[in-house]
Design a protein around this motif. Structure first.
Motif, PDB file in Angstrom:
ATOM      1  N   LEU A  84     -11.383  23.936 -55.144  1.00 34.62           N
ATOM      2  CA  LEU A  84     -12.591  24.321 -55.298  1.00 34.62           C
ATOM      3  C   LEU A  84     -13.087  24.576 -53.324  1.00 34.62           C
ATOM      4  N   VAL A  85     -13.108  25.884 -53.310  1.00 36.02           N
ATOM      5  CA  VAL A  85     -14.202  25.964 -52.709  1.00 36.02           C
ATOM      6  C   VAL A  85     -14.737  27.233 -52.506  1.00 36.02           C
ATOM      7  N   PRO A  86     -15.538  27.279 -51.958  1.00 36.16           N
ATOM      8  CA  PRO A  86     -16.858  28.448 -51.492  1.00 36.16           C
ATOM      9  C   PRO A  86     -16.948  29.586 -51.253  1.00 36.16           C
ATOM     10  N   ASP A  87     -15.601  30.229 -50.269  1.00 34.81           N
ATOM     11  CA  ASP A  87     -15.357  31.644 -50.611  1.00 34.81           C
ATOM     12  C   ASP A  87     -14.281  31.947 -49.752  1.00 34.81           C
ATOM     13  N   VAL A  88     -12.900  31.939 -50.552  1.00 34.68           N
ATOM     14  CA  VAL A  88     -12.277  32.261 -49.330  1.00 34.68           C
ATOM     15  C   VAL A  88     -11.970  33.261 -48.266  1.00 34.68           C
ATOM     16  N   ARG A  89     -12.030  34.063 -48.271  1.00 41.19           N
ATOM     17  CA  ARG A  89     -12.718  35.239 -47.127  1.00 41.19           C
ATOM     18  C   ARG A  89     -13.167  34.897 -46.024  1.00 41.19           C
ATOM     19  N   LEU A  90     -14.457  33.880 -46.181  1.00 44.67           N
ATOM     20  CA  LEU A  90     -14.004  32.727 -44.496  1.00 44.67           C
ATOM     21  C   LEU A  90     -13.206  32.234 -44.601  1.00 44.67           C
ATOM     22  N   PRO A  91     -13.181  32.647 -42.849  1.00 47.87           N
ATOM     23  CA  PRO A  91     -12.179  31.820 -42.314  1.00 47.87           C
ATOM     24  C   PRO A  91     -11.815  30.776 -42.438  1.00 47.87           C
ATOM     25  N   LEU A  92     -13.387  29.938 -42.198  1.00 49.91           N
ATOM     26  CA  LEU A  92     -12.868  28.627 -42.671  1.00 49.91           C
ATOM     27  C   LEU A  92     -12.017  27.898 -43.538  1.00 49.91           C
ATOM     28  N   PHE A  93     -12.944  28.667 -44.512  1.00 53.15           N
ATOM     29  CA  PHE A  93     -12.036  28.149 -45.842  1.00 53.15           C
ATOM     30  C   PHE A  93     -10.687  28.773 -46.216  1.00 53.15           C
ATOM     31  N   GLU A 106       4.751  19.701 -49.298  1.00 56.65           N
ATOM     32  CA  GLU A 106       5.642  18.974 -48.556  1.00 56.65           C
ATOM     33  C   GLU A 106       5.466  18.109 -49.837  1.00 56.65           C
ATOM     34  N   ARG A 107       4.303  17.498 -50.655  1.00 52.61           N
ATOM     35  CA  ARG A 107       4.203  15.719 -51.454  1.00 52.61           C
ATOM     36  C   ARG A 107       4.110  16.396 -52.658  1.00 52.61           C
ATOM     37  N   ASP A 108       4.900  17.808 -52.766  1.00 49.05           N
ATOM     38  CA  ASP A 108       5.141  18.250 -54.599  1.00 49.05           C
ATOM     39  C   ASP A 108       4.176  18.205 -54.493  1.00 49.05           C
ATOM     40  N   HIS A 109       3.379  19.451 -54.478  1.00 46.68           N
ATOM     41  CA  HIS A 109       1.668  19.452 -55.811  1.00 46.68           C
ATOM     42  C   HIS A 109       1.937  21.042 -55.314  1.00 46.68           C
ATOM     43  N   LEU A 110       1.448  21.003 -56.551  1.00 43.47           N
ATOM     44  CA  LEU A 110       1.126  23.179 -56.291  1.00 43.47           C
ATOM     45  C   LEU A 110      -0.674  22.845 -56.607  1.00 43.47           C
ATOM     46  N   THR A 111      -1.279  24.134 -56.098  1.00 47.37           N
ATOM     47  CA  THR A 111      -3.139  23.908 -56.731  1.00 47.37           C
ATOM     48  C   THR A 111      -3.459  24.983 -56.743  1.00 47.37           C
ATOM     49  N   LEU A 112      -4.054  24.610 -57.765  1.00 45.34           N
ATOM     50  CA  LEU A 112      -4.878  25.475 -58.528  1.00 45.34           C
ATOM     51  C   LEU A 112      -6.154  25.400 -58.099  1.00 45.34           C
ATOM     52  N   LEU A 113      -6.204  27.323 -57.922  1.00 43.44           N
ATOM     53  CA  LEU A 113      -7.621  27.578 -55.998  1.00 43.44           C
ATOM     54  C   LEU A 113      -8.608  28.155 -57.531  1.00 43.44           C
ATOM     55  N   GLY A 114      -9.713  27.731 -57.032  1.00 42.95           N
ATOM     56  CA  GLY A 114     -11.480  28.515 -57.418  1.00 42.95           C
ATOM     57  C   GLY A 114     -11.977  29.175 -56.720  1.00 42.95           C
ATOM     58  N   ASN A 115     -12.610  30.186 -56.839  1.00 41.71           N
ATOM     59  CA  ASN A 115     -14.087  30.467 -55.393  1.00 41.71           C
ATOM     60  C   ASN A 115     -15.186  30.057 -56.388  1.00 41.71           C
ATOM     61  N   THR A 116     -15.997  29.013 -55.985  1.00 45.27           N
ATOM     62  CA  THR A 116     -17.109  28.497 -56.471  1.00 45.27           C
ATOM     63  C   THR A 116     -18.044  29.251 -55.779  1.00 45.27           C
ATOM     64  N   GLY A 117     -18.810  29.980 -55.009  1.00 44.97           N
ATOM     65  CA  GLY A 117     -19.979  30.833 -54.145  1.00 44.97           C
ATOM     66  C   GLY A 117     -20.738  29.799 -53.846  1.00 44.97           C
ATOM     67  N   TYR A 118     -20.891  28.938 -53.989  1.00 47.49           N
ATOM     68  CA  TYR A 118     -21.967  27.417 -53.779  1.00 47.49           C
ATOM     69  C   TYR A 118     -22.230  27.314 -55.195  1.00 47.49           C
ATOM     70  N   ASP A 119     -22.189  28.247 -56.361  1.00 45.53           N
ATOM     71  CA  ASP A 119     -22.673  27.690 -57.326  1.00 45.53           C
ATOM     72  C   ASP A 119     -22.702  26.738 -58.781  1.00 45.53           C
ATOM     73  N   PRO A 120     -23.672  26.417 -58.517  1.00 45.00           N
ATOM     74  CA  PRO A 120     -23.513  24.532 -59.198  1.00 45.00           C
ATOM     75  C   PRO A 120     -22.552  25.297 -60.776  1.00 45.00           C
ATOM     76  N   VAL A 141     -14.293  21.720 -51.509  1.00 43.04           N
ATOM     77  CA  VAL A 141     -15.130  21.487 -50.460  1.00 43.04           C
ATOM     78  C   VAL A 141     -16.027  22.254 -50.010  1.00 43.04           C
ATOM     79  N   GLY A 142     -17.368  21.882 -50.262  1.00 47.41           N
ATOM     80  CA  GLY A 142     -18.264  22.482 -49.595  1.00 47.41           C
ATOM     81  C   GLY A 142     -18.772  22.127 -51.043  1.00 47.41           C
ATOM     82  N   GLY A 143     -19.159  20.872 -51.729  1.00 49.38           N
ATOM     83  CA  GLY A 143     -19.357  20.736 -52.673  1.00 49.38           C
ATOM     84  C   GLY A 143     -20.993  21.610 -53.931  1.00 49.38           C
ATOM     85  N   ALA A 144     -21.389  21.649 -54.404  1.00 55.16           N
ATOM     86  CA  ALA A 144     -22.810  22.649 -54.742  1.00 55.16           C
ATOM     87  C   ALA A 144     -23.250  21.798 -56.026  1.00 55.16           C
TER      88      ALA A 144
END
Length: 365
Positions: A84-93, A106-120, A141-144
């Motif tokens: 979970l990330v706040p906004d994948v469009r921002l360079p840091l995230f 590399e460790r045999d895991h795939l990721t499922l991605l969600g954009n939270t927008g800092y919305d609880p 990342v950046g938990g709300a």
């Protein structure tokens, strides 16, 4: 160190073997059927005494149900992590997501991605969907909505790791750079290298200023700025952390307040708008106003004005987060996270002519 079985080390880069129902049953001195009844709350009743033994075994062995495997009844080649990330469009995230995906594969895991927008509410919605899908761990990342998300993962017996910052107080530590040191580093560069005396900080950090934004990080960076300039000399330009909010707040400050000679801009998303507000006011960067920001886009070296910024080591943070979620056992989850160094990348916005980064280790080392 990861373990394949009791006392058996298998190295830091190998995902530990999943604890099975049979392991839990043996540890509790009962059958796999009883363990299943406890996990699924039925279909047959279990005495309170036996339920307590099973729950204790589940905690002791850090059992994590593989929901997807049970549904599919087949062996998966790769496991999954929720991210979970706040906004994948921002360079840091965006950069952090890229690093986490590469290192997880590399460790045999795939990721499922969600954009939270800092919305609880959005954060807990994604967390619930991901845990139901059978993830092996959740990276936030950046938990709300830290308390609720932590409780959900605890109930599902899924490990969770916090990265960069967390809005709610939770027991787990946060993997990330020291933002207080980052605030000190940016401000100290302006005072000691450029001898600036009237330095303002751009960015809001209260709930009244910022609804959906990284206000916790900005608050820590402001505290670092405050340590350098002192209460009497501090000049705060609150914003809602959006580009438009930064532009209008900056224009208003320049037209109504005494002149300033430097700016610390609390987030990268506000940097371009702040520069535009300064130039629209007829002032020059860096001749009239020096500027230091944070977490610049590494691909933005050909912009009209390159920014001097405090940078975080994204690859190091990603590696530490994955290690925390894949290698750490319940008995070692409270082990302190090693300090993560930050550095100042010199651009044109502060007035320096050199192009060599200045490193700073966190103050607690």
């Amino acid at each position: 160190m990861a373990r394949n079985g009791p006392g058996e080390d298998i190295g830091p880069d190998v995902t530990p073997k999943r604890t099975t129902l049979a392991d839990v049953a043996r540890h509790a001195g009962t059958s796999t059927a009883v363990v299943s009844y406890v996990l699924n709350d039925g279909p047959r009743p279990v005495s309170d005494r036996l339920r307590a033994k099973v729950l204790h075994a589940l905690d002791e062995l850090d059992y994590r149900p593989d929901h997807a495997a049970r549904a599919l009844r087949r062996v998966r080649r790769r496991r999954h992590l929720g991210l979970l990330v706040p906004d994948v469009r921002l360079p840091l995230f965006g950069t952090l997501v890229g690093q986490l995906e590469v290192q997880a594969r590399e460790r045999d895991h795939l990721t499922l991605l969600g954009n939270t927008g800092y919305d609880p509410e959005r954060e807990i919605e994604f967390a619930a969907a991901f845990t139901d899908s059978g993830i092996d761990g959740l990276i936030v990342v950046g938990g709300a909505n830290g308390a609720a998300t932590a409780a959900l993962c605890r109930q599902a017996r899924i490990p969770i790791v916090w990265v960069h910052n967390n809005r709610d107080h939770v027991e787990s530590q946060v993997v990330g750079a020291d933002h207080l040191d980052a605030g000190r580093l940016a401000t100290t560069h302006l005072t000691q290298v450029h001898h600036r005396e009237n330095i303002a900080f751009v960015g809001g950090f209260t709930a009244a200023d910022v609804q959906h934004g990284d206000r916790e990080t900005v608050a820590q960076r402001y505290a670092g700025y405050l340590e350098v300039v002192g209460e009497s000399a501090a000049r705060h330009i609150p914003t809602d952390l959006t580009p438009s909010g930064a532009y209008h707040a900056m224009r208003h400050h320049l037209s109504t307040q005494p002149p300033l000679d430097a700016l610390v801009v609390g987030t990268y998303a506000q940097a371009a708008a702040t520069v535009r507000a300064v130039t629209d006011a007829g002032l020059r960067i860096p001749q009239d106003i020096s500027l230091v920001g944070y977490d610049a886009d590494p691909t933005g070296t050909y912009t009209q004005l390159t920014l001097t910024t405090v940078q975080q080591p994204i690859a190091t943070i990603a590696r530490a987060a994955l290690s925390r979620i894949l290698d750490t056992t319940p008995r070692t989850s409270d082990t302190p996270i090693p300090p993560i160094d930050i550095h100042l990348t010199i651009g044109e916005s502060c007035g320096c002519t050199s192009a060599h980064p200045v490193s700073l280790a966190p103050a607690n080392t």
